[in-house]
Design a protein around this motif. Sequence first.
Motif, PDB file in Angstrom:
ATOM      1  N   ASN A 114      -0.140  -2.836  -7.512  1.00 13.32           N
ATOM      2  CA  ASN A 114       0.785  -3.266  -6.615  1.00 13.32           C
ATOM      3  C   ASN A 114       1.189  -2.252  -5.655  1.00 13.32           C
ATOM      4  OD1 ASN A 114       3.172  -4.678  -5.616  1.00 13.32           O
ATOM      5  ND2 ASN A 114       4.284  -4.115  -7.472  1.00 13.32           N
ATOM      6  N   VAL A 115       1.114  -2.707  -4.552  1.00  9.03           N
ATOM      7  CA  VAL A 115       1.452  -1.715  -3.467  1.00  9.03           C
ATOM      8  C   VAL A 115       2.730  -2.226  -2.577  1.00  9.03           C
ATOM      9  CG1 VAL A 115       0.671  -0.489  -1.251  1.00  9.03           C
ATOM     10  CG2 VAL A 115      -1.135  -1.192  -3.169  1.00  9.03           C
ATOM     11  N   LEU A 116       3.417  -1.496  -2.626  1.00  8.47           N
ATOM     12  CA  LEU A 116       4.866  -1.658  -1.711  1.00  8.47           C
ATOM     13  C   LEU A 116       4.616  -1.050  -0.270  1.00  8.47           C
ATOM     14  CD1 LEU A 116       7.708  -2.702  -1.384  1.00  8.47           C
ATOM     15  CD2 LEU A 116       8.635  -0.450  -2.041  1.00  8.47           C
ATOM     16  N   THR A 162       3.541  -6.206  -1.770  1.00  7.88           N
ATOM     17  CA  THR A 162       4.992  -6.537  -1.526  1.00  7.88           C
ATOM     18  C   THR A 162       5.329  -5.652  -0.369  1.00  7.88           C
ATOM     19  OG1 THR A 162       5.442  -6.645  -3.835  1.00  7.88           O
ATOM     20  CG2 THR A 162       7.426  -6.457  -2.374  1.00  7.88           C
ATOM     21  N   ALA A 188       6.473  -0.649  -8.240  1.00  5.86           N
ATOM     22  CA  ALA A 188       5.286  -0.448  -7.350  1.00  5.86           C
ATOM     23  C   ALA A 188       4.514   0.573  -8.123  1.00  5.86           C
ATOM     24  CB  ALA A 188       5.390  -0.030  -6.170  1.00  5.86           C
ATOM     25  N   ASP A 189       3.192   0.094  -7.999  1.00  5.05           N
ATOM     26  CA  ASP A 189       2.223   1.393  -8.653  1.00  5.05           C
ATOM     27  C   ASP A 189       2.135   2.317  -7.423  1.00  5.05           C
ATOM     28  OD1 ASP A 189       1.537   0.052 -10.846  1.00  5.05           O
ATOM     29  OD2 ASP A 189       0.371  -1.395  -9.783  1.00  5.05           O
ATOM     30  N   VAL A 247       3.353   3.354  -3.004  1.00  8.10           N
ATOM     31  CA  VAL A 247       4.176   2.882  -2.036  1.00  8.10           C
ATOM     32  C   VAL A 247       3.523   3.303  -0.761  1.00  8.10           C
ATOM     33  CG1 VAL A 247       6.312   3.371  -0.569  1.00  8.10           C
ATOM     34  CG2 VAL A 247       6.475   2.909  -2.925  1.00  8.10           C
ATOM     35  N   THR A 301       7.277   7.538  -7.987  1.00  9.89           N
ATOM     36  CA  THR A 301       6.356   6.558  -7.612  1.00  9.89           C
ATOM     37  C   THR A 301       5.467   7.066  -6.580  1.00  9.89           C
ATOM     38  OG1 THR A 301       8.058   4.830  -7.712  1.00  9.89           O
ATOM     39  CG2 THR A 301       6.037   4.331  -6.535  1.00  9.89           C
TER      40      THR A 301
END
Length: 325
Positions: free
Chosen positions: A4-6, A38, A73-74, A76, A99
């Motif tokens: 999950n990348v923000l 995201t 998030a994993d 950012v 993070t």
Amino acid sequence: MSTNVLVIGGGQNAEHEVSLASAAAVGSALRSGGFAVTAVTIARDGTWIQEGIALGAGAAGSLAAAVALIDRADVVFPAVHGALGEDGALAALCALAHTPVVGSGSGAGAIGMDKWVTKLVADAVGVRTAPGIAISVDEIDDLEFDEDVVVKPVSAGSSYGVTLVRDAAQLRSALRTAAEYDRRILVERVMRGREIDVAVMRDADGTVWAPPPLEIHAEGLFDTAAKYDGSARFTVPAELSDADRRALTEAALTMFDALGCSGVARMDFFLTEDGPVLNEVNTMPGMTAASQVPRMFQAAGVAYPELVARLVHSAMVPALAPVVR
């Protein structure tokens, strides 16, 4: 399970639109590579927005809500150029939240954004820069003119507020233009030479390397208009002698290490008759597929989707001692 990348775009400075383009391109490339993305935008007033909806009321309220996104998030990917983004502000926020973040940490971001401090670091490690002085806005009326100079804000990007001054009558106007972007102003001697960019990346295994350099061909100053109106031309790989290529690459790697950069950075040089002269450092450079950095990596066989994926993977591993390639 997908990473999950923000991806953060926008920002509270003149590079807002440029950052939106970088974030959109990064997000699209990561999705095509199987990442769960995201996307969030920082509006010009500091409000964080997701899918058109403000996260909380006002800058502080939306920031508090955005911290929850950062926590989930994993990784950012802060594709925000300029002040309150590239200058280490977002990297510091992510560090406080524990993070991982793509790109340089808060220290390298802050120093790289400050053109005057960057010059001091470059001088300490033997990398030449243009002779110049830094003044405050209170000293504008005291400055005298005796040669062609470039006037620029100490901390700003995309050449906003930058003016080439060839006439003493233009100096005050140029200084006031720079003052619209920063209270500190850099006045540098004009360098005569080819404009060469060198990208440097730190991979997940700790390897630090540079793809082939790029040359900028622009009429006059490579200013904001030339950067975004399509008039500038690029040659990549730049046509360089082996000696010039080695000198530019060595200077770029030296600055990357001296500043403590991570992820990717772009070092901008003038190649003069006496060798490379550092112009500035970008710790979160333009990141659309057509931007200079992706063009350089493409010349090294690293396609754009792979480039952004490698940046994410690099951010997810603990810092390793650099291995220069």
